[in-house]
Design a protein around this motif. Structure first.
Motif, PDB file in Angstrom:
ATOM      1  N   ALA A  73       4.754 118.681 -10.211  1.00 45.04           N
ATOM      2  CA  ALA A  73       3.985 118.714  -8.955  1.00 45.04           C
ATOM      3  C   ALA A  73       4.876 119.119  -7.780  1.00 45.04           C
ATOM      4  CB  ALA A  73       3.359 117.356  -8.693  1.00 45.04           C
ATOM      5  N   VAL A  74       4.279 119.766  -6.789  1.00 41.68           N
ATOM      6  CA  VAL A  74       5.055 120.311  -5.672  1.00 41.68           C
ATOM      7  C   VAL A  74       5.518 119.222  -4.698  1.00 41.68           C
ATOM      8  CG1 VAL A  74       3.063 120.822  -4.163  1.00 41.68           C
ATOM      9  CG2 VAL A  74       5.130 122.223  -4.014  1.00 41.68           C
ATOM     10  N   GLY A  75       4.777 118.075  -4.650  1.00 39.65           N
ATOM     11  CA  GLY A  75       5.067 117.088  -3.619  1.00 39.65           C
ATOM     12  C   GLY A  75       5.728 115.817  -4.123  1.00 39.65           C
ATOM     13  N   ASP A  76       6.359 115.089  -3.203  1.00 36.71           N
ATOM     14  CA  ASP A  76       6.990 113.813  -3.538  1.00 36.71           C
ATOM     15  C   ASP A  76       5.966 112.871  -4.166  1.00 36.71           C
ATOM     16  OD1 ASP A  76       9.338 114.730  -2.590  1.00 36.71           O
ATOM     17  OD2 ASP A  76       9.491 113.374  -0.869  1.00 36.71           O
ATOM     18  N   GLY A  77       6.469 112.014  -5.066  1.00 37.13           N
ATOM     19  CA  GLY A  77       5.583 111.077  -5.752  1.00 37.13           C
ATOM     20  C   GLY A  77       4.751 111.782  -6.815  1.00 37.13           C
ATOM     21  N   ASP A  78       5.164 113.011  -7.193  1.00 38.37           N
ATOM     22  CA  ASP A  78       4.419 113.823  -8.166  1.00 38.37           C
ATOM     23  C   ASP A  78       2.982 114.052  -7.717  1.00 38.37           C
ATOM     24  OD1 ASP A  78       6.581 114.238  -9.950  1.00 38.37           O
ATOM     25  OD2 ASP A  78       6.332 112.205 -10.719  1.00 38.37           O
ATOM     26  N   THR A  79       2.832 114.455  -6.475  1.00 39.88           N
ATOM     27  CA  THR A  79       1.507 114.752  -5.926  1.00 39.88           C
ATOM     28  C   THR A  79       1.419 116.246  -5.581  1.00 39.88           C
ATOM     29  OG1 THR A  79       2.321 114.252  -3.713  1.00 39.88           O
ATOM     30  CG2 THR A  79       1.239 112.449  -4.893  1.00 39.88           C
ATOM     31  N   GLY A  80       0.186 116.704  -5.379  1.00 45.09           N
ATOM     32  CA  GLY A  80      -0.016 118.098  -4.961  1.00 45.09           C
ATOM     33  C   GLY A  80      -0.138 119.045  -6.137  1.00 45.09           C
ATOM     34  N   LEU A  81      -0.116 120.336  -5.828  1.00 43.30           N
ATOM     35  CA  LEU A  81      -0.366 121.363  -6.851  1.00 43.30           C
ATOM     36  C   LEU A  81       0.735 121.402  -7.898  1.00 43.30           C
ATOM     37  CD1 LEU A  81      -1.517 124.329  -4.570  1.00 43.30           C
ATOM     38  CD2 LEU A  81      -2.947 122.917  -6.084  1.00 43.30           C
TER      39      LEU A  81
END
Ligand code: AMP
Ligand code: GLY
Length: 426
Positions: free
Chosen positions: A214-222
């Protein structure tokens, strides 16, 4: 020996860096390479998918062995063409590369040989696919059958979203890759990457690794190709490795041989570690990127004989030694990635990062121009830190990142968080 590496990513930079250390190599080439690979190999301007030009170059330069990095040329038959020309190489022939080239092929193989994977159905029309979705639990996973640069997977949380996705894929969202789709059960668990070399019969598991998609911290986002990675992966305990070998890797290699399409090269299993043990999400027919970078960072043995043994059918005689330290890598990507991003922004102070002890800098999307290093891709750099613990390796990697000056780039700030949590001593 004269060696040619095919590709232009961080994976290929790491492979060139590792191969350059081999005393067996007299000349190392990379096609097409990138701004960082130029330090390790002679870059030749031939595209990775230009099979005739690659074969011509190999003949002209009397290349002894070709190491193919990405899946595209493998699925297109580069290894077959090299075989026909009498040139040895690392990677599967096209028929075996279908393990990645067609998700339906890989799922059918699992069904026939009882290899644990998510329950699924294949579809070639939207109507039947939508009808099937109505009878299934949510969330549900919808995949384009063919190669879609890691983007062909959608996890739908509502019936409406699932049906819309089906229409979009059959409507051409992923081009020909979406002429067929696979719909499968959503598996819960932690993901891990498992790599094994094979010569079609013998299998040599490599060190374990895990990436952050995932693109974001915490394994969030696309989802992306991978924003960071580390090796070893604490989730892959010895028991989990044994289960993966017994239930997934060994039956696959045996099945491919039995079907008359023996698999050679590196087999990369994307795993979901579920409460029932490891299950196969997908196969890739190449090294993972960025996982390859952390594996190369930890490899103490000469990489070349191991790669050559997969094509010489002599893998039984190879053993590999690994650093016990952890390698942790943070990707620097162009702002906007995995969406649209700016190109040709300048990166400075890469030498300052590379000068830090236990920090390695690999390039993915860079180009050297007029004495400057420019970012020309989505994922642009991989900064690896080595340390006795995951925490120390993480600190090293981020110290490398801090040394680099690139206003056009960004990175995640939490690569390795699961492993840090597990590795409390860190
Ligand atoms: P793939 O390209 O098949 O590896 O899928 C990309 C990502 O989608 C994987 O890394 C997983 O995060 C997710 N994924 C794919 N298939 C499944 C599944 N059946 N259950 C849960 N997540 C999945
Ligand atoms: N890191 C994921 C991949 O190489 O596909």
């Amino acid at each position: 020996m004269k060696i040619l590496v095919i590709g232009s990513g961080g994976r290929e930079h790491a492979l060139c860096w590792a191969l350059k250390k081999s005393p067996l190599i007299s000349k190392l080439y990379c096609a097409p390479g990138n701004g960082g690979i130029e330090d390790a190999a002679d870059c030749v301007p031939i595209k990775a998918e230009d099979i005739p030009a690659i074969v011509d170059f190999c003949r002209q330069e009397a290349i002894d062995f070709v190491v193919v990095g990405p899946e595209g040329p493998l699925v297109m038959g580069l290894v077959d063409a090299l075989d026909d020309a009498g040139i040895k190489s690392f990677g599967p022939r096209a028929a075996a590369a279908q393990l990645e080239g067609s998700k339906g092929f890989m799922k059918d193989l699992c069904r026939t040989y009882n290899i644990p994977t998510a329950a699924y159905q294949r579809f070639d029309n939207a109507e039947a696919a939508k009808e099937y979705v109505e009878s299934q639990n949510l969330p549900i996973v919808i995949k384009a059958d063919g190669l879609a640069a890691g983007k062909g997977v959608i996890i739908a949380t509502t019936q409406a979203e699932a049906k819309e996705t089906i229409d979009e894929i059959f409507g051409g969202l992923f081009g020909v890759a979406g002429a067929e789709i696979v719909i499968e059960e959503f598996m819960e668990g932690e993901e891990a990457s498992f790599f094994a070399l094979t010569d079609g019969e013998n299998i040599l598991p490599l060190a374990t690794a895990q990436d952050h998609k995932a693109v974001g911290d915490g394994d969030t986002g696309l989802n992306t190709g991978g924003m960071g990675a580390y090796s070893p992966a604490p989730v892959m305990t010895d028991d989990m490795i044994a289960l993966t070998m017994n239930r997934i890797i060994e039956p696959t290699v045996a099945a491919m041989k039995e079907q008359g399409t023996p698999y050679t090269g590196v087999l990369y299993a994307g795993l979901m570690i579920t409460k029932d043990g490891p299950k196969l999400i997908e196969y890739n027919v190449r090294f993972g990127d960025p996982e390859c970078q952390v594996l190369c960072a930890r490899m103490k043995s000469d990489l070349l004989p191991a790669l050559m043994a997969t094509s010489d059918k002599s893998l039984a005689s190879i053993s590999l030694e690994w650093e016990t330290d952890t390698a942790l890598l943070v990707v620097m990507a162009a702002k906007g990635y995995p969406g649209a991003y700016e190109k040709n922004t300048e990166i400075k102070d890469l030498d300052k990062a590379a000068a830090i002890d236990d920090v390695l800098v690999f390039h993915a999307g860079t180009k050297r121009q007029d004495g400057k290093m420019l970012a020309v891709g989505g994922r642009v750099l991989g900064i690896t830190g080595m340390g006795k613990t995951v925490k120390q390796a993480q600190k090293k990697a981020y110290s490398g990142i801090s040394a680099i000056s690139w206003p056009g780039g960004f990175c995640r700030s939490d690569i390795g968080w699961r492993a840090v949590d597990r590795n409390v001593a860190g």
